[in-house]
Design a protein around this motif. Structure first.
Motif, PDB file in Angstrom:
ATOM      1  N   ASP A  58       0.898  -1.400  -0.009  1.00  0.00           N
ATOM      2  CA  ASP A  58      -0.013  -0.013   0.223  1.00  0.00           C
ATOM      3  C   ASP A  58       0.747   1.214  -0.043  1.00  0.00           C
ATOM      4  N   MET A  59       0.312   2.531  -0.177  1.00  0.00           N
ATOM      5  CA  MET A  59       1.080   3.587  -0.037  1.00  0.00           C
ATOM      6  C   MET A  59       0.517   4.651   0.784  1.00  0.00           C
ATOM      7  N   LYS A  98       6.544  12.713   0.221  1.00  0.00           N
ATOM      8  CA  LYS A  98       5.793  12.298   1.279  1.00  0.00           C
ATOM      9  C   LYS A  98       5.277  10.986   0.991  1.00  0.00           C
ATOM     10  N   THR A  99       5.454  10.251  -0.069  1.00  0.00           N
ATOM     11  CA  THR A  99       5.075   8.984  -0.343  1.00  0.00           C
ATOM     12  C   THR A  99       5.859   7.975   0.220  1.00  0.00           C
ATOM     13  N   TRP A 100       5.309   6.837   0.825  1.00  0.00           N
ATOM     14  CA  TRP A 100       5.920   5.905   1.312  1.00  0.00           C
ATOM     15  C   TRP A 100       5.477   4.587   0.988  1.00  0.00           C
ATOM     16  N   ILE A 101       6.072   3.408   0.700  1.00  0.00           N
ATOM     17  CA  ILE A 101       5.617   2.210   0.304  1.00  0.00           C
ATOM     18  C   ILE A 101       5.309   1.289   1.620  1.00  0.00           C
ATOM     19  N   ILE A 102       4.238   0.785   1.977  1.00  0.00           N
ATOM     20  CA  ILE A 102       3.846   0.153   3.089  1.00  0.00           C
ATOM     21  C   ILE A 102       3.745  -1.516   2.524  1.00  0.00           C
ATOM     22  N   TYR A 103       4.716  -2.227   3.019  1.00  0.00           N
ATOM     23  CA  TYR A 103       4.746  -3.798   2.560  1.00  0.00           C
ATOM     24  C   TYR A 103       4.624  -4.657   3.831  1.00  0.00           C
ATOM     25  N   ARG A 104       4.184  -5.872   3.689  1.00  0.00           N
ATOM     26  CA  ARG A 104       4.113  -6.604   4.738  1.00  0.00           C
ATOM     27  C   ARG A 104       4.713  -8.167   4.577  1.00  0.00           C
ATOM     28  N   VAL A 105       5.613  -8.467   5.522  1.00  0.00           N
ATOM     29  CA  VAL A 105       6.114  -9.692   5.582  1.00  0.00           C
ATOM     30  C   VAL A 105       5.401 -10.632   6.623  1.00  0.00           C
ATOM     31  N   LYS A 142       4.497  -8.685  10.265  1.00  0.00           N
ATOM     32  CA  LYS A 142       4.950  -7.651  10.412  1.00  0.00           C
ATOM     33  C   LYS A 142       4.866  -6.584   9.243  1.00  0.00           C
ATOM     34  N   THR A 143       4.734  -5.171   9.491  1.00  0.00           N
ATOM     35  CA  THR A 143       4.533  -4.439   8.459  1.00  0.00           C
ATOM     36  C   THR A 143       5.964  -3.270   8.399  1.00  0.00           C
ATOM     37  N   TYR A 144       6.155  -3.187   7.101  1.00  0.00           N
ATOM     38  CA  TYR A 144       7.614  -2.266   7.082  1.00  0.00           C
ATOM     39  C   TYR A 144       7.031  -1.106   6.277  1.00  0.00           C
ATOM     40  N   ARG A 145       7.936  -0.100   6.061  1.00  0.00           N
ATOM     41  CA  ARG A 145       7.668   0.906   5.043  1.00  0.00           C
ATOM     42  C   ARG A 145       9.000   1.441   4.672  1.00  0.00           C
ATOM     43  N   MET A 146       8.846   2.090   3.198  1.00  0.00           N
ATOM     44  CA  MET A 146      10.129   2.623   2.665  1.00  0.00           C
ATOM     45  C   MET A 146       9.845   3.822   1.754  1.00  0.00           C
ATOM     46  N   PRO A 147      10.747   5.010   1.564  1.00  0.00           N
ATOM     47  CA  PRO A 147      10.389   6.221   0.891  1.00  0.00           C
ATOM     48  C   PRO A 147      10.296   5.346  -0.467  1.00  0.00           C
TER      49      PRO A 147
END
Length: 261
Positions: free
Chosen positions: A128-129, A172-179, A182-187
């Motif tokens: 998601d973003m 301001k946009t971040w990627i939300i990803y899940r493994v 657990k949820t992580y995010r990255m610019p």
């Protein structure tokens, strides 16, 4: 130990998302050393890749919507290929029946593989973003990037101005990803750079196996210019904009539910 397990799961999803790109490079490698009877190499590559796409769809590895995105990006890439080859940016020196104005039709799959990866990884990591700039700014920026690939042959190259705009529009946009759980995010801009670098590395593999040739590679293979990383960085942005917008439209359609006419 938990971090190692997370890394294994992340690596697994990355590898599964790269099935189509790996199929392309594997096909390029095999057809460079194994001659297929009754077929020119470029024609054989096209048939093999069409077969891979069919099998991925039939097996459920790709959905119908993902196939649509891949087809769109195949056309976008093929149009760019036709133009670039005519301008002498690179060439496909081998013969083939499925060549159009010097461009083999399989070449569009090189671009479609980027879209395939984006669709796959989006679904597998439940991405998601946050802070998405919206349709108009992203569409205008993506259009300007694509147009610059054509116009820089006649007017100044605006890639570095466009690169700066990418960081401004998506800051301001971040990627939300899940493994797993657990949820992580990255610019998002950092993700653009990482994917662009790996595509550049893959491009070196493809040119090594004579998938195509740049002008300075006709006498002997040499490393693709590092400046190409910026080109792939910008191209990745176009693929992300297309995939993200389609995912957004689909999510809204699902949220609204079926129409009752």
């Amino acid at each position: 130990m938990k971090a190692f397990i997370q890394l294994l799961h992340f690596g697994y999803h990355q590898a599964m998302s790269c099935i189509f790109p790996v199929a392309i490079f594997g096909t390029l490698a095999l057809t460079s050393v194994i001659e297929i009877p009754f077929f020119h190499r470029y024609d054989a590559i096209l048939l093999i890749l069409l077969g891979v796409q069919y099998l991925m769809y039939r097996s459920g590895l790709e959905t119908r919507d993902e196939i649509k995105v891949i087809c769109v990006f195949h056309i976008i890439g093929l149009v760019l290929e036709l133009y670039k080859v005519q301008m002498g940016s690179w060439s496909y020196p081998e013969p083939g029946y499925t060549k159009l104005f010097g461009v083999p039709l399989y070449s569009g799959f090189m671009y479609a593989s980027v879209a395939s990866f984006m669709c796959q990884i989006w679904r597998r990591l439940r991405m998601d973003m946050t802070g998405w700039p919206g349709f108009t700014p992203s569409f205008l920026l993506g259009g300007a990037i694509y147009l610059n690939f054509f116009t820089h042959h006649f007017i100044p190259d605006f890639r570095w101005w466009l690169t700066a705009l990418v960081f401004i529009v998506f800051w301001k946009t971040w990627i939300i990803y899940r493994v797993r759980t657990k949820t992580y995010r990255m610019p998002l801009s950092l993700a653009f750079i990482i994917v662009g670098f790996f595509i550049w590395a893959a491009e070196n593999i493809a040119t090594f196996f004579n998938g195509w040739k740049y002008p300075d590679q006709h006498d002997a293979w040499q490393l693709v210019s590092f400046s190409k990383i910026s080109s792939w960085f910008l191209l990745v942005i176009i693929s992300v904009i297309i995939v993200a917008q389609l995912k957004y439209v689909k999510a809204n359609r699902t949220a609204r539910g079926p129409r009752m006419d």
